[in-house]
Enzyme design. Structure first.
Site, short mmCIF file in Angstrom:
data_model
loop_
_atom_site.label_atom_id
_atom_site.label_comp_id
_atom_site.label_asym_id
_atom_site.label_seq_id
_atom_site.Cartn_x
_atom_site.Cartn_y
_atom_site.Cartn_z
CG HIS A 88 -1.64 1.20 1.53
ND1 HIS A 88 -2.86 1.98 0.25
CD2 HIS A 88 -1.23 2.39 2.33
CE1 HIS A 88 -3.18 2.95 0.90
NE2 HIS A 88 -2.43 2.87 2.00
CG ASP A 142 7.31 16.94 -26.39
OD1 ASP A 142 7.38 16.67 -25.72
OD2 ASP A 142 6.53 16.05 -27.22
CB SER A 150 11.48 5.77 -13.91
OG SER A 150 10.18 6.38 -13.57
CB SER A 151 12.71 9.46 -10.06
OG SER A 151 10.90 8.77 -10.68
CG HIS A 207 11.54 14.86 5.65
ND1 HIS A 207 10.50 13.75 6.36
CD2 HIS A 207 11.58 16.03 5.41
CE1 HIS A 207 9.95 15.34 6.28
NE2 HIS A 207 10.07 15.87 5.58
CD GLU A 211 9.54 9.80 -3.33
OE1 GLU A 211 10.43 10.14 -3.82
OE2 GLU A 211 7.79 9.79 -3.83
CE1 TYR A 241 7.86 19.06 3.73
CE2 TYR A 241 9.74 17.83 4.01
CZ TYR A 241 9.03 18.69 4.49
OH TYR A 241 8.81 18.74 5.78
CB SER A 270 0.06 28.49 -6.20
OG SER A 270 0.68 27.71 -5.50
CG HIS A 273 11.95 14.92 11.08
ND1 HIS A 273 11.56 15.48 10.98
CD2 HIS A 273 11.46 14.28 10.35
CE1 HIS A 273 11.63 16.00 9.72
NE2 HIS A 273 10.21 14.60 8.97
CG HIS A 274 11.76 10.04 9.61
ND1 HIS A 274 9.58 10.06 8.51
CD2 HIS A 274 12.16 11.48 8.80
CE1 HIS A 274 9.58 10.83 7.99
NE2 HIS A 274 10.56 11.89 7.14
CB THR A 329 4.63 24.67 5.90
OG1 THR A 329 5.86 24.43 5.86
CG2 THR A 329 3.36 24.19 5.12
CE LYS A 363 3.55 27.51 -1.39
NZ LYS A 363 3.82 27.78 -2.91
NE ARG A 422 3.05 3.25 10.71
CZ ARG A 422 4.04 3.68 9.82
NH1 ARG A 422 4.92 4.77 10.04
NH2 ARG A 422 4.31 3.77 8.33
#
Lengths: 287, 553
Positions: free
Chosen positions: B92, B122, B192-193, B276, B278, B280, B291, B325-326, B351, B354, B473
């Site tokens: 998941h 293009d 790919s990314s 982390h 990721e 963002y 926006s 922080h993880h 943040t 924004k 969890r």
């Protein structure tokens, strides 16, 4: 089952409706039994250690009010602009795109809020991490899927045992499904207990919510944490890092008793667990 | 063949050839959106399985699922079911991040609208664009196969969570090939990314139409630029991280094995150095979309454009230096925890800029509550909810109470499952008329919004209570005290399921009714270049480059 849930639901909804945000999560007494999760509970459990109480205070008094306020503030602003500036009410849009003082304000105020949060946060952090002089040290080892405890010889111990989940078929009245175990770990109340934590196989995490303690058990690494339980009782915890199929089936039970009773328990436990076969079993299971 | 190559610049292939071999940014974007939708639906079905299981205490459905899906032996069904639950949570997570959010937001909307918004015909490297997509498709196939080959001894699939921490993911915990499939899937998705990111950066830096300076680019393009940089910087770290795991598993190295002088924590640092940023990477394109939408439907330029652009840049920079922080509970030194606490809290500042700038954009505007705007306002609220619990979790001291518990689950689902997904739906309903040429039913789009809004809030809000109460969890079964809020949480899935059905129906209805959208269905507020083209845009747009004059935003 259904009735119970309905009753709990109504009770929870009623309670939620009457409490204001600042106290929503705070000191919410709903048939709380210390050391175990509260059915339908909304907030933190009752804490029984200085660190736990510090966490509770920090969350309930500092974090929770601030984040509730911010959420309601943003919600309020969204509702207001949606009402005041919808196209029926305000057909001609303004061309306002800059307001330097405003931008400075909404940068600085969050900075101030964060500074305000960081003071108690860092104080509590130091209290958690710096282990005070301990009178009892125990070593806890995570295994797939149970915890092993060792009590050192120089503190009247010199034995070790495994703590396994009590299967559902063996539960006695008063036992908790998925939380009760065969061998409780006993510690003295009102004394600093240092816990050394490691693992024999994969990563586990030793966590007892009412102590404010959560520490990973990592193979090849000896982590340390501490607690000082200020109230006699039985405290339940669970494994807090995914460790395979029975991750949900390796609870932790710590019983806090007076010093005298602890000494008695030590003597009995020494007899009970010092027998060779329990050590052999631990050794065999760790390879 | 030669003659068709001669006409290549205006070649318009049809059918299979158009899509399989496509080098057209819009067709590739469409492929990405379809792939992402498939990934998202599978990911949703997995979460439906989990919430069904968790509705009541005890283990109910997974043993049966293991028999049905993986052919588990009935005598082993309970163990296989427990393992399958862990496989579900893992897949998941992987699907929703790598095969739903990223493909739709970056591959889909990014491919479609970055070239158009900067006035380019293009992407810079059309063939690279093609291979980016097909690598991701291959990666998805590998990820799904991993569920059906051996992982833990005697069990099928890898069930160690999407963070793949060794030793559970090494030979100690999962000796079977399932984890190797996952690693190879990550390699392909990463390649790919990276190729996609190179393509975006090159396109944005070199192919802007005359007059389209960096400070005139629409904020969506800014968001994609920051995202592409983050991808390019952190995905190689992930690649190295999982490659070392691969060699640990197969070639006897011991990078992560303490028995050989390795360290499982090294993996965690490397993974989160990628992981982390990721999050963002997933949310920044959403910021860009919101926006555009808020500005369009308030009929006002974005408030504080430069602040908005550089807030995203600073979120990208700060997001890359807060990874540990993880890992507050791994036993880090006090000073390291202090640093990561303070650095993480700082992210709340850009943040906040924004959030307030979006509201200030609406302030004084003439807001029309079309479907995309409703989704965007929903986004601002749910993202704020996720953001403030993020401030709580930033504190290493408070995190000790919440780590690996349901409070964290609630937090990151508010930012991603609500935040990123709402941005994604907002973008979908905003650009659907442009991409297809057809207008959807406004009523269905709003029904989709309200069902999902109610659904996800019912699912995830009670999970804060579970987390506060101490529920860990990744548990297939939980102590009975957590029954109430789990039942409430699971009941929210009814609304979520209905919202998905309405979404499908809205798409089908739009294609059946064929209401023509016209070039610009949104009116005067829609000022970016895509609304100057026909709907759908021509196969090759901007044969003559547009010239941008004046302040565009």
């Amino acid at each position: 089952m259904f009735n119970v849930n309905r009753r709990m639901l109504t009770r929870g909804a009623l309670a939620a409706a009457v409490t204001i945000p600042a106290t929503l999560f705070a000191g919410f007494a709903l048939a709380q039994v210390e050391g175990q999760p509260t059915p339908g509970g909304l907030g933190l459990p009752n804490m029984v250690t200085p660190v736990g109480l510090g966490t509770q205070q920090f969350y309930n008094m500092v974090l929770m009010p601030i984040i509730s306020f911010i959420a309601l503030f943003v919600l309020g602003l969204l509702v207001y602009v949606s009402y005041r500036f919808n196209e029926q009410r305000n057909p001609i849009p303004s061309k306002l795109t800059h307001n330097t003082p405003l931008e400075i304000v909404w940068t600085l105020i969050p900075v101030l809020i964060l500074l305000f949060i960081s003071v108690p946060s860092l104080r509590l952090l130091a209290e958690q991490v710096e282990v005070p002089e301990a009178s009892v040290t125990i070593k806890v080892t995570g295994n797939q899927w149970y915890w092993s405890y060792k009590y050192p010889e120089d503190q009247g111990g010199g034995f070790g045992f495994d703590q396994m989940l009590k299967p559902e078929s063996e539960l006695q009245p008063g036992d908790l499904r998925l939380l009760s175990v065969d061998n409780e770990a006993v510690v003295p109340v009102n004394e600093v207990i240092a816990v050394h934590i490691t693992s024999n196989d994969v990563i586990h995490a030793f966590g007892v919510p009412s102590f404010g303690v959560r520490m990973d058990a990592i193979p090849g690494r000896l982590n340390q944490t501490w607690f000082k339980i200020e109230k006699e009782g039985v405290y339940y915890g669970q494994c807090f890092f995914i460790c395979g199929k029975d991750h949900a089936y390796m609870p932790i039970v710590i019983r806090a008793v007076s010093r005298e009773k602890y000494n008695e328990w030590l003597a009995q436990a020494k007899q009970k667990f010092a027998s060779a076969d329990s050590r052999v079993r631990v050794a065999a299971e760790s390879h | 063949m030669a003659s068709s190559t001669m006409a290549g610049a205006h070649d318009h292939p049809r059918g299979l050839r158009r899509f399989l071999f496509s080098t057209n940014h819009k067709d590739i974007g469409t492929l990405y959106i379809i792939l992402g939708s498939i990934g998202g639906v599978i990911g949703f079905l997995l979460s439906l399985g989990m919430r069904l299981e968790l509705a009541y205490p005890g283990v109910q459905i997974f043993p049966g699922l293991a028999e049905a899906l993986q052919g588990a032996d009935p005598s082993m069904a309970l163990d296989a079911g427990k393992n399958l639950y862990n496989v579900f949570i893992t897949v998941h997570g992987v699907l929703m991040i790598f095969f739903m959010a990223m493909p739709i937001l970056i591959g889909g909307f990014g491919n479609w609208f970055v070239p158009i918004m900067i006035g380019a015909p293009d992407m810079a490297f059309p063939r690279l664009n093609n291979i980016s997509f097909w690598l991701l498709f291959a990666s998805l196939v590998l990820a799904v196969i991993s569920m059906f080959v051996e992982g833990a001894p005697g069990m099928k699939g890898f069930g160690g969570g999407w963070t793949f921490y060794p030793p559970l993911s090494s030979n100690t915990g999962s000796p079977g090939p399932a984890m190797d499939f996952v690693i190879l899937a990550l390699h392909l998705a990463g390649a790919s990314s990276i190729l996609g990111a190179i393509n975006f950066i090159t396109t944005i830096f070199n192919m802007r139409a005359p007059g389209m300076t960096l400070h005139k680019m629409p904020l969506f393009v800014w968001s994609m630029l920051v995202t592409a940089f983050l991808l390019l910087l952190v995905l190689p770290v992930l690649a190295g991280c999982v490659t070392m795991l691969l060699t640990d598993r197969n070639f006897g190295t011991m990078f992560y094995d303490p028995a050989g002088g390795g360290d499982p924590l090294l993996f965690q640092h490397l993974l989160w150095f990628f992981g982390h940023p990721e999050v963002y990477i997933v949310i920044l394109p959403g910021f860009g979309i919101i926006s555009q939408i808020v500005s369009t439907f308030s009929k006002k330029p974005v408030f504080g454009y430069l602040g908005m652009a550089y807030a995203m840049v600073s979120i990208g920079v700060l997001g890359s230096i807060v990874w540990a922080h993880h890992m507050y509970t791994v036993g880090m030194s006090l000073n390291a925890q202090r640093y990561f606490t303070l650095a993480t809290m700082v992210i709340a500042v850009p943040t906040g800029i924004k959030i307030f700038s979006w509201i200030a954009t609406m302030w004084g505007g003439s807001i029309s509550f079309r479907a995309p705007m409703v989704w965007a306002i929903g986004f601002i609220f749910v993202f704020t909810m996720g953001g403030i619990t993020g401030v709580v979790l930033a504190n290493a001291s408070a995190d000790k109470q919440f780590h690996e518990g349901y409070y964290v689950v609630a937090h990151f689902h508010y930012t991603l499952s609500l935040g990123a997904v709402f941005a994604l739906y907002a973008g979908f309903y905003y650009w659907f008329p442009k991409m297809t040429g057809y207008m959807y039913s406004e009523t269905l789009a709003k029904a989709n919004f309200w069902l999902l809004f109610i659904g996800v809030n019912v699912v995830f809000f009670p999970q804060h209570f579970l987390g506060l109460g101490g529920m860990p969890r990744r548990y297939i079964d939980y102590p009975d005290a957590y029954a109430l809020w789990n039942l409430v949480s699971s009941s929210g899935m009814i609304f979520v399921t209905l919202s998905l059905i309405v979404w499908f129906y809205a798409i089908i209805e739009a294609f059946m009714k064929k209401r023509l959208a016209g070039a610009n269905p949104w009116g005067v507020g829609a000022t970016t270049l895509e609304w100057t083209l026909s709907s759908p845009p021509p196969f090759h747009q901007f044969q003559v480059l547009p010239r941008i004059t004046g302040a565009s935003r």
